[in-house]
Design an enzyme around this catalytic site. Structure first.
Site, PDB file in Angstrom:
ATOM      1  N   ILE C 167      42.973  44.909  46.742  1.00  5.37           N
ATOM      2  CA  ILE C 167      43.880  43.771  46.918  1.00  5.37           C
ATOM      3  C   ILE C 167      43.099  42.466  46.871  1.00  5.37           C
ATOM      4  O   ILE C 167      42.158  42.270  47.638  1.00  5.37           O
ATOM      5  CB  ILE C 167      44.697  43.894  48.227  1.00  5.37           C
ATOM      6  CG1 ILE C 167      45.601  45.133  48.183  1.00  5.37           C
ATOM      7  CG2 ILE C 167      45.525  42.626  48.460  1.00  5.37           C
ATOM      8  CD1 ILE C 167      46.492  45.311  49.407  1.00  5.37           C
ATOM      9  N   TYR C 170      44.735  35.999  48.317  1.00  5.83           N
ATOM     10  CA  TYR C 170      44.486  34.574  48.103  1.00  5.83           C
ATOM     11  C   TYR C 170      45.543  33.735  48.799  1.00  5.83           C
ATOM     12  O   TYR C 170      46.645  33.551  48.272  1.00  5.83           O
ATOM     13  CB  TYR C 170      44.544  34.257  46.604  1.00  5.83           C
ATOM     14  CG  TYR C 170      43.388  34.751  45.779  1.00  5.83           C
ATOM     15  CD1 TYR C 170      42.241  35.293  46.359  1.00  5.83           C
ATOM     16  CD2 TYR C 170      43.421  34.662  44.390  1.00  5.83           C
ATOM     17  CE1 TYR C 170      41.179  35.741  45.579  1.00  5.83           C
ATOM     18  CE2 TYR C 170      42.366  35.099  43.612  1.00  5.83           C
ATOM     19  CZ  TYR C 170      41.244  35.643  44.199  1.00  5.83           C
ATOM     20  OH  TYR C 170      40.209  36.077  43.422  1.00  5.83           O
ATOM     21  N   ILE C 202      38.965  44.880  49.522  1.00  6.54           N
ATOM     22  CA  ILE C 202      39.635  43.596  49.710  1.00  6.54           C
ATOM     23  C   ILE C 202      38.775  42.515  49.084  1.00  6.54           C
ATOM     24  O   ILE C 202      37.573  42.444  49.332  1.00  6.54           O
ATOM     25  CB  ILE C 202      39.819  43.298  51.215  1.00  6.54           C
ATOM     26  CG1 ILE C 202      40.746  44.344  51.833  1.00  6.54           C
ATOM     27  CG2 ILE C 202      40.346  41.886  51.421  1.00  6.54           C
ATOM     28  CD1 ILE C 202      40.581  44.480  53.331  1.00  6.54           C
ATOM     29  N   LYS C 203      39.442  41.691  48.277  1.00 12.89           N
ATOM     30  CA  LYS C 203      38.734  40.577  47.653  1.00 12.89           C
ATOM     31  C   LYS C 203      39.282  39.275  48.218  1.00 12.89           C
ATOM     32  O   LYS C 203      40.495  39.023  48.126  1.00 12.89           O
ATOM     33  CB  LYS C 203      38.975  40.638  46.143  1.00 12.89           C
ATOM     34  CG  LYS C 203      38.767  39.356  45.388  1.00 12.89           C
ATOM     35  CD  LYS C 203      37.325  39.012  45.188  1.00 12.89           C
ATOM     36  CE  LYS C 203      37.114  37.734  44.384  1.00 12.89           C
ATOM     37  NZ  LYS C 203      38.262  36.924  44.082  1.00 12.89           N
ATOM     38  N   VAL C 204      38.394  38.462  48.800  1.00 16.13           N
ATOM     39  CA  VAL C 204      38.803  37.130  49.276  1.00 16.13           C
ATOM     40  C   VAL C 204      37.815  36.090  48.750  1.00 16.13           C
ATOM     41  O   VAL C 204      36.743  36.421  48.240  1.00 16.13           O
ATOM     42  CB  VAL C 204      38.858  37.046  50.818  1.00 16.13           C
ATOM     43  CG1 VAL C 204      40.020  37.857  51.372  1.00 16.13           C
ATOM     44  CG2 VAL C 204      37.551  37.486  51.443  1.00 16.13           C
TER      45      VAL C 204
END
Lengths: 309, 309, 309, 309, 309
Positions: C167, C170, C202-204
């Protein structure tokens, strides 16, 4: 099976024996069984108005079993309620009277354009041993077409699974004045819409002599449609539901605890050829014994065995 | 199986043995097992308020395993959480306590009319070994009917697959003032709605003595419904959920770290006939040992073994 | 299988061997294989910013095969792209590296409240031989709950079919200021939400020291959460994703072609315990050889084999 | 199978032999068969502009059979039309040329934000013997993401059932000025989006030298992307569709009955490496013989056998 | 099977023998059977205008059986009505004439942008023994594309199950002036849209000589399309529906009890090559015998056996 019930069933030529069996159950049960008349106990007020407003005047009515007992002891044709009430009370009264599952409901915390939430399904009705599903539509609401589509889908499934369909047709919303909600033209229209949507039983409010729609007014005057008395208006509504070939039942035009006025309303329904009443608050908000007595009087008036005093 | 648990299960006459087995699991587990009372640990604050606001006061609580351990060691009846927390911690505690999957959640980044996202399903609950699904509704929101329809669909599937259904019923939104969200009439109404929607267990906030709705106010005064003390208000809410025939549990009216006030709330719940508490922030935001001690006191008060000091 | 990868897999106790196999593929592939660290090449900029803005600085990158080759030659753990790019290039590189299908995308022609179009499915990912599906959510958008519901449905299907779920979280939209989109409280919250929604990875974005939410600010100050350095902030975000028991990877806070600043960011991610980086524009918009060199340095920093100069 | 067609098919490595067979049918049919170039006759103007505006200039064109005959006699690669036209004419021309079913359409009675109605399905295309489905998207419309989601679903089903997918990508709507609808940056972007959504064949309008987006302008200037001539702009658009590895065809920038200008457009498409044209109004609105002649010239220019005069 | 009916059926080359059989039933039934002309009795006015406005002028018409009898005795080709009317009367007239189930309906309590409720389904039509389904679209309404999508889905299912499809195409809504609703350009456009959506039979209103759309006006003038007489306008509309290869029938431009004007309209339809009429209010709102006489005259005019006086 009385000739009258046979006659009524003959009007529903598109229905399966399964659905007709359930419709017959409603017509043959209770004190009015076989007369072709119906008095149904509906208790959705807990959802619609809240628990205290509904049950505090007669606290035993907080208990879901109370209403089953009241309907059974009064000899009502059926008991109609939302999912929770039927789930909570049904096992104690299996087979004791026909049940109607209300499949949509509204609450009084709503401030948007009139609508209802879907709260039950045909599968629920079958699981709970019901004979019919109930659904409320609001002709005149900006949400009306969505509601028509919903009841159509539920009615289609109900008929395919052998249940009867009861439509509560209550005009309200952006298109109508307050007076228009019970005006004779609009109530007659509401009965017609419910009939066209495939209802077996149609529930409307008692109409006033007000005419809401300009275009309709011209016709009522031109054709001199008699709408002065309540009985005349009932007759017009019944005629508007396929010339009397659909079961139309009524509720009072206003919350009303004056039994005299109430009985006069029943008399008008009888005299106008209405098929009976739905009596909610006026029955379960009074003490049990009084409620039974009132309901018996109501049934006698509908059956033609008594006259409103 | 204690007589009290048997009695409670008897209220759910529409449910399958499978669902009743899961409901019994909740009632029979932990320190209150068999008493008919429940203390449930819910941890959805990470989603609802954000991680720092939820877990920084007690950093071990960032770890999903922490809450399983807390609930197990305190002897809670069950642990309720969103998908991620149950997925992340569950395998280490298989069979150690009943689980409730929250199937919708909101966050505090939301500025629109109150609503929640669907974040879990009945299939997820079964995959994760849960005994129940949880769902939050917001009576009074412009989105309420959509939410009612969602919980109805989830509840229908849950019951068909042998799970119990817990509804968090939190009034809020366009139709209500801030005070109205916890007013006695609206909280009682919220409990009624959850019951009518088919909840086995209903979670509401402790109500204030404020009355929000004009129409309701008349009835409360006319019928002299006692709502002065917290215990009286609890009793009224319990009565409003089918005359006490649905399990109603409560959370505190406000974030509250003063244990005296907290225990008084538990006492009022007990005295009013409430079925227990949901205790989230007040347990996992304090050190582990203190939390266990507090929860044990809470349980003792609910069980009638202790009195709030 | 290294002990570190085994440890990481042990955090995902709810997943099937099939899904864990695909997660292991991502962790075991390429130059960082087995370290528990990840550098992923994502190329959705053609969709998000348009072709010229994305590929004109390095025209070979117009060709979908370019990115497969870059990711393979640089030894990235995986390559993530929308449907079209994977369809167009995949057959030439079957089995050469793990693929992630982005299942939603936005473009810069959009002027409405932040949202994305569904552009791929789990069935597409399986058809294209992918190891994972990717999905972007916008916490804080008026569309956030709909997006949460969409990713939940896709994640549920992906897990049932043995894929991993990434996910991109953003924050943006009506609820947030521009600064709030990368504020430490909101980025940590975004990581928590993605974790609760069931993400494996998780990508932030890298957070700033700004705090957006008033309620959060109190807690950060009261609890003295260290957020002064980038490494501290990375550590806080990692902690916010289930106490480090979910894989969190980062992208730079801004488009940034200064390699010194870029490597400092990687160093901060490493020092804060982050699991790696997603490096898009900074790799494919420079000449091939330079990109490989930069990515190798990035990997060495993540692996602890090098220090940012 | 010519080497060029084999080469083109090799770009579609994710597609099944079934879909490639249908794509080959389009490439191998008619006067341009085997050249890798396409001239397709599309007739959706009846729906889009109304019958008189479309067909009164050449009344035989009211008849659905007219367009089949025109496409066959001119040797077009395919004929594309909405459901009704294909249903009405197809049986008389079975097997005579490849067909493309347009699965969405708009009319000029629409005053809302640009959108289209779904008017056909993959099942219809199969029932009618089509080789491909067509779908129009409006990048820049507030409805764009919904349209992207729709075409994705249709494309997924089409590919699974062995059909090819043609996307008409027409920028318009709230995000764009009138000039922006055909600006070079936006047209190139529209081609990229269609490619990323999985189109086999992309149809765009011929772009102007205008640049709409501020961010794009910087890149076009910085990278000195040549866009002065129409051929340069065509080349840029083709490059923007996966470095020329997707079939991109063009329609004229404006309704245009001056054949000189028209042929110059074809020449520019040819010189820029475009794959052909979609020629609707300019063919069926002139007398049959003239249309055939014009289309043959168009084909010769596309095939490099003739030069625009 | 007459040569004319054979010819008409030959236009529907995409349809199955099952659907053509039902289309043939409509063409071969009644007084006009075999002529290729149709007079259909439609009775949806109870739903559309309300019961009193519809039936009070001729009270026997309240009864659903009345309309079956009228259509049978007059020798109409078919009877079209909403669900309720067909359910209520059908069993008494099984096999006596072809039926058309209207699958959507509107009421005059609506104040929102023109739309209709879905009130029937293909399954209902089959259950009720119908030969066709009917559906109303409102080209020009902000809801038009949703309606097009609905009818497409219903038409697809109807064709797959062997039914014919009738589309009532009534322009109205935000995009149109009142005069535009019956302007020649818009009515011709409405016929074209219905044809492109796959209708077998198209019902439009008789057009006026007004031209609504600026762009269309230019073409009508330039091409000198004859639209001065009603017959010319009918011819143009018929041409607009695939050069006369779709069955187009008409209703009068206004409620009209002057038989002279009515017959002149029928004559114009005949002279312009129209395929017949839908005659609702003008038939069932007058006494039975008069209605039969009028309908017979109408049929004779359509058949070319009589001239309007």
């Amino acid at each position: 099976m009385t000739p009258r019930v046979k006659e009524i069933l003959s009007w529903y030529g598109a229905d399966s024996p399964g659905t007709l069996t359930n419709l017959a159950r409603l017509l043959n049960h209770g004190r009015l069984g076989g007369t072709g008349k119906l008095v149904i106990l509906p208790v959705d007020q807990g959802f619609e108005h809240g628990p205290a407003r509904s049950f505090a005047p007669n606290p035993p009515a907080y208990d879901p079993r109370y209403h089953f007992e009241l309907a059974i002891q009064a000899g009502c044709n059926a008991y109609a309620a939302p999912l929770g009430f039927l789930e909570a009370g049904g096992r104690d009264f299996i087979g004791d009277l026909p049940l109607i599952l209300k499949t949509n409901d509204a609450d009084s915390l709503d401030t948007t354009e009139p609508n209802q939430a879907i709260t039950g399904s045909v599968a629920d009705a079958i699981r709970l041993g019901c004979s019919a599903v109930g659904f409320t539509i609001y002709p005149g609401s900006a949400n009306q077409y969505e509601m028509f589509g919903q009841v159509r889908a539920i009615a289609k499934e109900a008929k395919a699974k052998g249940l009867a369909v009861v439509i509560w047709s209550y005009p309200r919303g952006a298109a109508l004045t307050k007076a228009g909600e019970t005006s004779i033209d609009v109530i007659a229209y509401a009965a017609q819409i419910a009939a066209q949507l495939g209802a077996h039983i149609i529930k409307v409010k008692l109409p006033s002599a007000h005419i809401e729609q300009e275009e309709a007014k011209k016709v009522y005057e031109q054709q001199k449609i008699p709408i002065k008395t309540q009985a005349e208006r009932v007759a017009h509504v019944v005629q508007s539901a396929f010339a009397g070939r659909r079961i139309v039942i009524f509720s009072g035009g206003a919350a009303n605890f004056d039994d005299k006025a109430l009985f006069e309303e029943f008399q008008a329904i009888h005299d106008g050829g209405g098929f009976g009443s739905i009596v909610g608050r006026n029955s379960f908000q009074r003490p049990h014994a009084e409620a039974i007595k009132m309901l018996h009087t109501a049934m006698d008036i509908h059956a033609g065995k008594a006259k409103a005093p």
